[in-house]
Design a protein around this motif. Sequence first.
Motif, short mmCIF file in Angstrom:
data_model
loop_
_atom_site.label_atom_id
_atom_site.label_comp_id
_atom_site.label_asym_id
_atom_site.label_seq_id
_atom_site.Cartn_x
_atom_site.Cartn_y
_atom_site.Cartn_z
N PHE A 267 0.85 -1.17 0.00
CA PHE A 267 0.00 0.00 0.00
C PHE A 267 0.90 1.23 0.00
O PHE A 267 1.88 1.29 0.72
N ARG A 268 0.54 2.18 -0.83
CA ARG A 268 1.22 3.48 -0.81
C ARG A 268 0.13 4.54 -0.88
O ARG A 268 -0.78 4.45 -1.70
N TYR A 269 0.23 5.51 -0.01
CA TYR A 269 -0.75 6.57 -0.02
C TYR A 269 -0.12 7.85 0.52
O TYR A 269 0.92 7.82 1.17
N GLY A 270 -0.74 8.94 0.25
CA GLY A 270 -0.25 10.22 0.74
C GLY A 270 -1.04 11.36 0.11
O GLY A 270 -1.82 11.16 -0.81
N SER A 271 -0.82 12.53 0.64
CA SER A 271 -1.49 13.71 0.09
C SER A 271 -0.46 14.81 -0.13
O SER A 271 0.55 14.88 0.56
N LEU A 272 -0.74 15.61 -1.12
CA LEU A 272 0.11 16.74 -1.51
C LEU A 272 -0.76 17.98 -1.56
O LEU A 272 -1.95 17.90 -1.87
N SER A 273 -0.17 19.14 -1.31
CA SER A 273 -0.94 20.37 -1.44
C SER A 273 -0.02 21.51 -1.86
O SER A 273 1.19 21.45 -1.68
N ARG A 274 -0.66 22.56 -2.38
CA ARG A 274 0.07 23.75 -2.78
C ARG A 274 -0.90 24.90 -2.86
O ARG A 274 -2.04 24.75 -3.28
N SER A 275 -0.45 26.09 -2.45
CA SER A 275 -1.24 27.31 -2.55
C SER A 275 -0.44 28.33 -3.34
O SER A 275 0.76 28.47 -3.15
N VAL A 276 -1.13 29.05 -4.22
CA VAL A 276 -0.49 30.04 -5.08
C VAL A 276 -1.35 31.31 -5.04
O VAL A 276 -2.58 31.23 -5.10
#
Length: 138
Positions: free
Chosen positions: A86-95
């Motif tokens: 299992f591989r999971y994760g979250s990414l985010s970015r604000s501009v």
Amino acid sequence: MADLSKWTPSDVLEPFRRFLEGDLTQPSIRVEQFLDGSTLVVRAELPGIDPETDVDVSVADGMLHIKAEREEKSEHQDKYGYRTEFRYGSLSRSVSLPPGSREDDVTATYTDGVLEVRAPAPEQAPATEKRKIRINRN
């Protein structure tokens, strides 16, 4: 070394914002951003995800927010055993959006693993020529 003159304030401040908000565990999405005429274009490479279920693009308080979640599961079974990963994760970015951008005009498309968000900025009023004002005496 990367050309620092091409960085925008949001690029420089993003790690500090994440630090102050206590968001150190969530990796940042790498983006390419540029102006196409008066439209801000933000491109993010997000291969292998379903944009309808795994990506959230929102606009609030003059900022564009991109959040993506990825979950992968693989199974392998043979005569020697059974293995799952299992591989999971979250990414985010604000501009930061261009000044005067209307949130209703922001659009997003996803093609071949690349999310592209376009935020048109209103046309700036043309600069007027300097005009001397005459002073009247009373």
